[in-house]
Scaffold this motif. Structure first.
Motif, PDB file in Angstrom:
ATOM      1  N   UNK A 219      37.761  49.397  34.803  1.00 32.54           N
ATOM      2  CA  UNK A 219      38.723  48.035  33.662  1.00 32.54           C
ATOM      3  C   UNK A 219      38.344  47.738  32.760  1.00 32.54           C
ATOM      4  N   UNK A 220      39.428  47.922  31.835  1.00 33.96           N
ATOM      5  CA  UNK A 220      39.812  48.022  30.312  1.00 33.96           C
ATOM      6  C   UNK A 220      40.580  47.363  29.019  1.00 33.96           C
ATOM      7  N   UNK A 221      41.560  46.991  30.118  1.00 37.74           N
ATOM      8  CA  UNK A 221      42.134  46.059  29.616  1.00 37.74           C
ATOM      9  C   UNK A 221      42.855  45.422  30.498  1.00 37.74           C
ATOM     10  N   UNK A 222      44.018  43.943  30.275  1.00 37.92           N
ATOM     11  CA  UNK A 222      43.976  42.884  31.091  1.00 37.92           C
ATOM     12  C   UNK A 222      44.792  43.283  32.358  1.00 37.92           C
ATOM     13  N   UNK A 223      45.021  44.788  32.438  1.00 37.93           N
ATOM     14  CA  UNK A 223      45.738  44.918  34.055  1.00 37.93           C
ATOM     15  C   UNK A 223      45.349  45.281  35.096  1.00 37.93           C
ATOM     16  N   UNK A 224      43.829  45.174  34.625  1.00 38.52           N
ATOM     17  CA  UNK A 224      42.254  45.769  35.449  1.00 38.52           C
ATOM     18  C   UNK A 224      41.824  44.716  35.662  1.00 38.52           C
ATOM     19  N   UNK A 225      42.136  43.724  34.431  1.00 39.12           N
ATOM     20  CA  UNK A 225      41.486  42.256  35.412  1.00 39.12           C
ATOM     21  C   UNK A 225      42.419  41.719  36.147  1.00 39.12           C
ATOM     22  N   UNK A 226      43.191  41.512  35.877  1.00 40.19           N
ATOM     23  CA  UNK A 226      44.239  41.346  36.969  1.00 40.19           C
ATOM     24  C   UNK A 226      44.057  42.057  38.420  1.00 40.19           C
ATOM     25  N   UNK A 227      44.272  43.128  38.313  1.00 37.70           N
ATOM     26  CA  UNK A 227      44.075  43.679  39.605  1.00 37.70           C
ATOM     27  C   UNK A 227      42.443  43.649  40.352  1.00 37.70           C
ATOM     28  N   UNK A 228      41.362  43.177  39.566  1.00 41.15           N
ATOM     29  CA  UNK A 228      40.447  43.001  40.495  1.00 41.15           C
ATOM     30  C   UNK A 228      40.391  41.581  40.623  1.00 41.15           C
ATOM     31  N   UNK A 229      41.036  40.162  40.332  1.00 50.48           N
ATOM     32  CA  UNK A 229      40.880  39.808  40.310  1.00 50.48           C
ATOM     33  C   UNK A 229      41.983  39.023  41.856  1.00 50.48           C
ATOM     34  N   UNK A 230      43.377  39.520  41.891  1.00 54.18           N
ATOM     35  CA  UNK A 230      43.106  40.649  43.129  1.00 54.18           C
ATOM     36  C   UNK A 230      43.385  40.788  44.967  1.00 54.18           C
ATOM     37  N   UNK A 231      41.539  41.411  43.911  1.00 53.72           N
ATOM     38  CA  UNK A 231      41.007  42.090  45.076  1.00 53.72           C
ATOM     39  C   UNK A 231      39.845  41.444  45.463  1.00 53.72           C
ATOM     40  N   UNK A 232      40.125  39.725  44.646  1.00 51.14           N
ATOM     41  CA  UNK A 232      39.149  39.453  45.365  1.00 51.14           C
ATOM     42  C   UNK A 232      37.896  38.740  44.421  1.00 51.14           C
ATOM     43  N   UNK A 233      38.199  40.001  43.137  1.00 52.16           N
ATOM     44  CA  UNK A 233      37.086  39.285  42.101  1.00 52.16           C
ATOM     45  C   UNK A 233      36.786  38.399  41.631  1.00 52.16           C
ATOM     46  N   UNK A 234      35.282  37.834  41.460  1.00 51.19           N
ATOM     47  CA  UNK A 234      35.046  36.588  40.875  1.00 51.19           C
ATOM     48  C   UNK A 234      35.187  36.113  39.091  1.00 51.19           C
ATOM     49  N   UNK A 235      34.542  37.799  39.146  1.00 54.66           N
ATOM     50  CA  UNK A 235      34.797  38.401  37.404  1.00 54.66           C
ATOM     51  C   UNK A 235      34.896  39.609  37.022  1.00 54.66           C
TER      52      UNK A 235
END
Ligand code: FMN
Length: 351
Positions: A219-235
């Motif tokens: 994860x290196x930018x906002x796209x990666x963060x958004x994807x992680x949250x869509x997959x259920x991450x809390x952080x």
């Protein structure tokens, strides 16, 4: 708002963005800049004495009133075996001779653990979060830290590891994908070639545990963060993305290589320390890793590498980085946290 959840509330984070506690690379200045921008700064305590660890925490506290994560990689006392070590030592001698480097005597290497002095110091300094790598310490240490209100987490590279950590009492699991820079946090003997990438691992870990899951790896930018949250991450926990920040404590030669790396620049190898780690491929990795030579037991393989790294040549130092290295930006850490939060917010709004 994507950023508000049980984990960000508990740790009082504006943004559930954790800067990975990357050993000595994560300086107090880096961690403080991240926490001051609303993320969670992290300090690595790799092999440090309680006194040195306390100094690092105090350095952070001088620069930030925000939350702090301190990190302890754990390992048993390495067992020496002269016969098994001979081929790797011979290879190192060849390199020392070629590069006119003097080998240094092996320092005494003990276990990486939270001993009584470290525990007393941690209970006094009370970092908000303590994270572990390569498993967890003994139950009495975990219970003492939790009783003091400290939030405990550790890395898992498989669902089985995530479940084990939950059963041992962590407050959150870090799901570390194959893409991640640095050492695999594996502790159940996971075969590195079978380690899942974050897209596959994260939702399976989220399904398997009831504690919050922190996504790490690639994860290196906002796209990666958004994807992680869509997959259920809390952080999210990001390491490589912070390596080019001016506050990161890395040699210029390593920094320069980060700036020109591509998506195929990294490999996973045990030749830097004795445990598999993702680094940029260079002559050091190729020479020590050829012919299937067995590395010395973790972390004593570092003693083999250190005299070469001292040359300051990027071909002979450990250039730790993850698969998203080409997405990294050379900007101050506080600005990076703000930018990541803006990008993730915009990306999630679009949907
Ligand atoms: C230079 C470097 C050093 C690291 N050192 C540690 C460490 O000491 N302890 C730890 O738990 N993780 C460490 N990691 C791994 C991170 O915690 C995290 O899993 C990883 O950075 C996430 O992947 P990314 O690098 O693609 O963001 C390190 C990573 C890097 C890049």
């Amino acid at each position: 708002m994507w950023s508000r959840n049980a984990l960000s509330e508990r740790l009082n984070l504006k943004w559930p963005i954790l800067q990975a506690p990357m050993g000595s690379v994560a300086s107090p200045a880096l961690a403080a800049a991240v926490s001051n921008a609303g993320g969670l700064g992290g300090l690595g305590m790799w092999g440090l004495s309680a006194e040195d660890a306390e100094r690092r925490i105090a350095g952070f506290r001088q620069l930030s009133g925000g939350a702090l994560n301190v990190n302890y990689p754990l390992w048993p006392t390495p067992v020496k075996d002269a016969d098994a070590e001979r081929p790797m030592r011979q290879r190192a001698q060849e390199l020392y001779a070629e590069l006119k480097v003097s080998p240094s005597p092996d320092p005494e290497t003990t276990a990486g653990k939270v001993d009584q002095r470290q525990l007393d110091m941690l209970l006094r300094m009370k970092p908000e979060v303590i994270s572990f790598h390569f498993g967890l310490p003994e139950d009495d240490v975990i219970q003492a830290l939790k009783a003091a209100g400290i939030f405990i987490t550790s890395s898992a590279t498989t669902v089985a590891e995530a479940k084990t950590l939950e059963a041992q009492g962590v407050d959150a699991v870090i799901a570390q994908g194959l893409e991640a820079g640095g050492h695999r946090g594996s502790f159940l003997g996971t075969d590195t070639s079978a380690q899942p990438g974050l897209f596959a691992l994260l939702p399976q870990v989220v399904d398997a545990v009831s504690v919050p899951v922190i996504a790490a790896g690639g994860i290196a930018d906002g796209r990666g963060i958004a994807a992680a949250f869509m997959l259920g991450a809390s952080a999210v926990q990001m390491g490589t993305a912070f390596l080019r920040c001016e506050e990161a404590n890395i040699p210029d030669a390593w920094r320069d290589r980060l700036g020109s790396a591509t998506e195929t620049a990294t490999v996973v190898t045990p030749v830097l320390t004795g445990r598999p780690a993702r680094v940029m491929r260079n002559r050091l990795v190729d020479r020590l890793g050829s012919d299937g030579l067995k590395p010395l037991p973790f972390p004593t393989q570092e003693n083999i590498v250190e005299p070469l790294a001292a040359l300051g040549d990027p071909e002979y130092m450990g250039l730790y980085a993850g698969q998203s290295v080409a997405l990294t930006r050379p900007i101050p850490a506080g600005r990076l946290v703000e930018l990541l939060a803006e990008e993730a917010t915009a990306r999630l709004k679009q949907w």
